[in-house]
Design a protein around this motif. Structure first.
Motif, PDB file in Angstrom:
ATOM      1  N   LEU A   1       1.048  -1.174   0.080  1.00 36.42           N
ATOM      2  CA  LEU A   1       0.098   0.122   0.025  1.00 36.42           C
ATOM      3  C   LEU A   1       0.823   1.216   0.031  1.00 36.42           C
ATOM      4  CD1 LEU A   1      -2.608  -0.954   2.664  1.00 36.42           C
ATOM      5  CD2 LEU A   1      -2.960  -0.869   0.242  1.00 36.42           C
ATOM      6  N   LEU A   2       2.052   1.051   0.607  1.00 30.97           N
ATOM      7  CA  LEU A   2       2.771   2.304   0.704  1.00 30.97           C
ATOM      8  C   LEU A   2       3.280   2.820  -0.727  1.00 30.97           C
ATOM      9  CD1 LEU A   2       5.157   1.037   3.315  1.00 30.97           C
ATOM     10  CD2 LEU A   2       3.265   2.700   3.718  1.00 30.97           C
ATOM     11  N   ASN A   3       3.123   2.166  -1.772  1.00 31.26           N
ATOM     12  CA  ASN A   3       3.353   2.816  -2.949  1.00 31.26           C
ATOM     13  C   ASN A   3       2.285   3.776  -3.742  1.00 31.26           C
ATOM     14  OD1 ASN A   3       5.725   1.091  -4.428  1.00 31.26           O
ATOM     15  ND2 ASN A   3       4.391  -0.413  -3.457  1.00 31.26           N
ATOM     16  N   ASP A   4       1.155   3.878  -2.875  1.00 35.00           N
ATOM     17  CA  ASP A   4       0.375   4.887  -2.918  1.00 35.00           C
ATOM     18  C   ASP A   4       0.815   6.079  -2.085  1.00 35.00           C
ATOM     19  OD1 ASP A   4      -2.009   6.816  -2.361  1.00 35.00           O
ATOM     20  OD2 ASP A   4      -3.406   5.233  -3.083  1.00 35.00           O
ATOM     21  N   SER A   5       1.130   7.176  -2.750  1.00 38.72           N
ATOM     22  CA  SER A   5       1.921   8.299  -2.056  1.00 38.72           C
ATOM     23  C   SER A   5       0.914   8.980  -1.034  1.00 38.72           C
ATOM     24  CB  SER A   5       2.010   9.516  -3.117  1.00 38.72           C
ATOM     25  OG  SER A   5       0.860  10.122  -3.586  1.00 38.72           O
ATOM     26  N   GLY A   6      -0.571   8.864  -1.272  1.00 44.05           N
ATOM     27  CA  GLY A   6      -1.232   9.311  -0.133  1.00 44.05           C
ATOM     28  C   GLY A   6      -1.106   8.468   1.005  1.00 44.05           C
ATOM     29  N   ILE A   7      -1.221   7.162   0.858  1.00 47.18           N
ATOM     30  CA  ILE A   7      -0.942   6.390   2.255  1.00 47.18           C
ATOM     31  C   ILE A   7       0.523   6.447   2.590  1.00 47.18           C
ATOM     32  CG2 ILE A   7      -1.056   3.817   2.817  1.00 47.18           C
ATOM     33  CD1 ILE A   7      -3.342   3.440   1.347  1.00 47.18           C
ATOM     34  N   PHE A   8       1.381   6.560   2.025  1.00 47.06           N
ATOM     35  CA  PHE A   8       2.800   6.757   2.452  1.00 47.06           C
ATOM     36  C   PHE A   8       2.929   7.992   3.274  1.00 47.06           C
ATOM     37  CE2 PHE A   8       7.164   8.297   2.015  1.00 47.06           C
ATOM     38  CZ  PHE A   8       7.816   7.121   2.239  1.00 47.06           C
ATOM     39  N   ARG A   9       2.259   9.051   2.948  1.00 48.88           N
ATOM     40  CA  ARG A   9       2.395  10.246   3.741  1.00 48.88           C
ATOM     41  C   ARG A   9       1.455  10.069   5.361  1.00 48.88           C
ATOM     42  NH1 ARG A   9       0.801  12.609  -1.111  1.00 48.88           N
ATOM     43  NH2 ARG A   9      -1.231  13.084  -0.177  1.00 48.88           N
ATOM     44  N   ARG A  10       0.643   9.173   5.291  1.00 45.78           N
ATOM     45  CA  ARG A  10      -0.198   9.043   6.429  1.00 45.78           C
ATOM     46  C   ARG A  10       0.298   7.727   7.184  1.00 45.78           C
ATOM     47  NH1 ARG A  10      -3.085  10.909   1.943  1.00 45.78           N
ATOM     48  NH2 ARG A  10      -4.769  12.466   2.675  1.00 45.78           N
ATOM     49  N   PHE A  11       0.876   6.743   6.917  1.00 43.79           N
ATOM     50  CA  PHE A  11       1.305   5.841   7.809  1.00 43.79           C
ATOM     51  C   PHE A  11       2.870   5.548   8.228  1.00 43.79           C
ATOM     52  CE2 PHE A  11      -2.351   2.490   6.596  1.00 43.79           C
ATOM     53  CZ  PHE A  11      -2.177   1.825   7.856  1.00 43.79           C
ATOM     54  N   ASP A  12       3.051   4.966   9.126  1.00 42.94           N
ATOM     55  CA  ASP A  12       4.226   4.813   9.785  1.00 42.94           C
ATOM     56  C   ASP A  12       4.372   3.484  10.152  1.00 42.94           C
ATOM     57  OD1 ASP A  12       5.444   7.307   9.690  1.00 42.94           O
ATOM     58  OD2 ASP A  12       4.304   7.988  11.784  1.00 42.94           O
ATOM     59  N   ILE A  13       5.631   2.763   9.763  1.00 44.96           N
ATOM     60  CA  ILE A  13       5.921   1.445  10.166  1.00 44.96           C
ATOM     61  C   ILE A  13       7.006   1.350  11.400  1.00 44.96           C
ATOM     62  CG2 ILE A  13       6.667  -0.916   9.405  1.00 44.96           C
ATOM     63  CD1 ILE A  13       5.417  -0.103   6.669  1.00 44.96           C
ATOM     64  N   VAL A  14       6.752   0.772  12.400  1.00 47.17           N
ATOM     65  CA  VAL A  14       7.706   0.612  13.368  1.00 47.17           C
ATOM     66  C   VAL A  14       8.170  -1.013  13.588  1.00 47.17           C
ATOM     67  CG1 VAL A  14       8.390   0.858  15.881  1.00 47.17           C
ATOM     68  CG2 VAL A  14       6.833   2.445  14.510  1.00 47.17           C
ATOM     69  N   GLY A  15       9.478  -1.007  13.254  1.00 45.49           N
ATOM     70  CA  GLY A  15       9.661  -2.754  13.072  1.00 45.49           C
ATOM     71  C   GLY A  15      10.103  -3.162  14.628  1.00 45.49           C
ATOM     72  N   PHE A  16       9.587  -4.415  14.924  1.00 40.45           N
ATOM     73  CA  PHE A  16       9.920  -5.151  16.231  1.00 40.45           C
ATOM     74  C   PHE A  16      10.683  -6.346  15.765  1.00 40.45           C
ATOM     75  CE2 PHE A  16       6.817  -2.354  17.578  1.00 40.45           C
ATOM     76  CZ  PHE A  16       7.053  -2.077  18.885  1.00 40.45           C
ATOM     77  N   TYR A  17      11.943  -6.538  15.933  1.00 40.32           N
ATOM     78  CA  TYR A  17      12.839  -7.601  15.738  1.00 40.32           C
ATOM     79  C   TYR A  17      13.705  -8.103  16.637  1.00 40.32           C
ATOM     80  CZ  TYR A  17      11.530  -5.523  11.160  1.00 40.32           C
ATOM     81  OH  TYR A  17      11.041  -5.203  10.066  1.00 40.32           O
ATOM     82  N   ASN A  18      13.311  -7.740  17.954  1.00 37.24           N
ATOM     83  CA  ASN A  18      14.178  -8.538  18.977  1.00 37.24           C
ATOM     84  C   ASN A  18      13.297  -9.400  19.835  1.00 37.24           C
ATOM     85  OD1 ASN A  18      16.767  -7.160  18.437  1.00 37.24           O
ATOM     86  ND2 ASN A  18      15.852  -5.437  18.972  1.00 37.24           N
ATOM     87  N   PRO A  19      13.192 -10.650  19.792  1.00 41.15           N
ATOM     88  CA  PRO A  19      11.969 -11.174  20.707  1.00 41.15           C
ATOM     89  C   PRO A  19      12.542 -11.369  22.122  1.00 41.15           C
ATOM     90  CG  PRO A  19      13.700 -12.773  19.322  1.00 41.15           C
ATOM     91  CD  PRO A  19      13.860 -11.222  19.022  1.00 41.15           C
ATOM     92  N   VAL A  20      11.559 -11.274  22.853  1.00 38.23           N
ATOM     93  CA  VAL A  20      11.593 -11.448  24.084  1.00 38.23           C
ATOM     94  C   VAL A  20      11.917 -12.973  24.740  1.00 38.23           C
ATOM     95  CG1 VAL A  20      10.786 -10.782  26.464  1.00 38.23           C
ATOM     96  CG2 VAL A  20      10.431  -9.248  24.694  1.00 38.23           C
ATOM     97  N   THR A  21      13.063 -13.171  25.446  1.00 36.16           N
ATOM     98  CA  THR A  21      13.122 -14.437  25.734  1.00 36.16           C
ATOM     99  C   THR A  21      12.649 -15.057  26.866  1.00 36.16           C
ATOM    100  OG1 THR A  21      15.327 -13.951  26.511  1.00 36.16           O
ATOM    101  CG2 THR A  21      15.309 -14.782  24.190  1.00 36.16           C
ATOM    102  N   LYS A  22      12.567 -13.929  28.113  1.00 39.38           N
ATOM    103  CA  LYS A  22      12.219 -14.206  29.286  1.00 39.38           C
ATOM    104  C   LYS A  22      10.753 -13.513  29.411  1.00 39.38           C
ATOM    105  CE  LYS A  22      13.377 -14.063  34.207  1.00 39.38           C
ATOM    106  NZ  LYS A  22      14.434 -13.697  35.096  1.00 39.38           N
ATOM    107  N   LYS A  23       9.769 -14.186  29.596  1.00 36.30           N
ATOM    108  CA  LYS A  23       8.458 -13.628  29.615  1.00 36.30           C
ATOM    109  C   LYS A  23       8.036 -13.364  31.098  1.00 36.30           C
ATOM    110  CE  LYS A  23       7.979 -13.865  25.255  1.00 36.30           C
ATOM    111  NZ  LYS A  23       6.939 -14.761  24.397  1.00 36.30           N
ATOM    112  N   ASP A  24       7.139 -12.162  31.370  1.00 32.82           N
ATOM    113  CA  ASP A  24       6.719 -11.846  32.655  1.00 32.82           C
ATOM    114  C   ASP A  24       5.315 -12.208  32.520  1.00 32.82           C
ATOM    115  OD1 ASP A  24       5.848 -10.925  35.003  1.00 32.82           O
ATOM    116  OD2 ASP A  24       7.375  -9.112  34.952  1.00 32.82           O
TER     117      ASP A  24
END
Length: 232
Positions: free
Chosen positions: A103-126
């Protein structure tokens, strides 16, 4: 991002701040754009709209832009007449697959969307983390507000995208570009201003581009290939 890396935890913390009663959950972003507006109604009063999937199955990207820009859209409840609403929800999608890249190839959506990457898995869960976050809701709210004000002050009273986020978005948009990805598999790319390159007739590569895209599960029409190359 990948599973178990904290996406839901962040969303839970933010939901505590805005209030659980102000959160509206849907299965995918695509539901907001489905014809008839059956999923649109709650966005009129919910502060946060959380989608479990950033599905690329968005039938009407123009409608999605309206939700993000808080413009009037059509909503309909079962057995009721359609009505016009003004959405107030901020849309967030927590997904393991960033399918919204296309969808980001649509310039209108590109201006309105942010993508935040999560790439560090949590090994110890609480198992008690959600309870701890609830107790810290007030402090989290103050922290978010303080950081937002600090950022706005440093950027002319505006909330600007950080450079790292802008670079990530541009990279994601390129990956989601089916035609550019097909050209890449052929060892080609569209030249940027200042690049040295060679001229190729679009018709000489169109069949290969369309075939590669088809093998990857996408249907690309000749007109799309021609328009993409023509604007380069």
């Amino acid at each position: 991002g990948i599973g178990g890396s904290g996406k839901s935890t962040i969303l839970d913390a933010v939901s505590n701040v805005v209030g659980r009663h102000n959160r509206y959950d849907i299965d995918s972003i695509g539901q907001l754009t489905e014809k008839g507006g059956l999923y649109a109604g709650p966005t009129e009063y919910a502060t946060l709209c959380v989608a479990a999937d950033s599905s690329a199955n968005v039938k009407q990207s123009d409608t999605l832009k309206k939700f993000i820009s808080k413009e009037p859209v059509t909503a309909k409840e079962l057995y009721q007449q359609p009505r016009t609403i003004v959405p107030r929800s901020s849309i967030v999608a927590g997904s393991n697959d960033a399918q919204v890249e296309r969808l980001l190839n649509d310039s209108g959506i590109f201006r309105r969307f942010d993508i935040v990457g999560f790439y560090n898995p949590v090994t110890k869960k609480d198992s008690q983390l959600h309870l701890k976050l609830e107790k810290e809701t007030a402090d989290i709210a103050w922290l978010l507000a303080a950081e937002a004000l600090k950022h706005a002050k440093a950027n002319g009273q505006k909330l600007e995208r950080p450079e790292a986020l802008r670079e990530y978005l541009e990279s994601a948009a390129e990956q989601g570009d089916v035609i550019a990805a097909s050209l890449s598999q052929m060892g080609l790319r569209i030249a940027k201003p200042g690049d040295e390159g060679v001229w190729l007739w679009a018709k000489d590569i169109r069949d290969n581009v369309m075939e590669i895209a088809k093998d990857d599960g996408y249907e690309v029409k000749w007109q799309q290939v021609r328009a993409k190359l023509k604007t380069a």
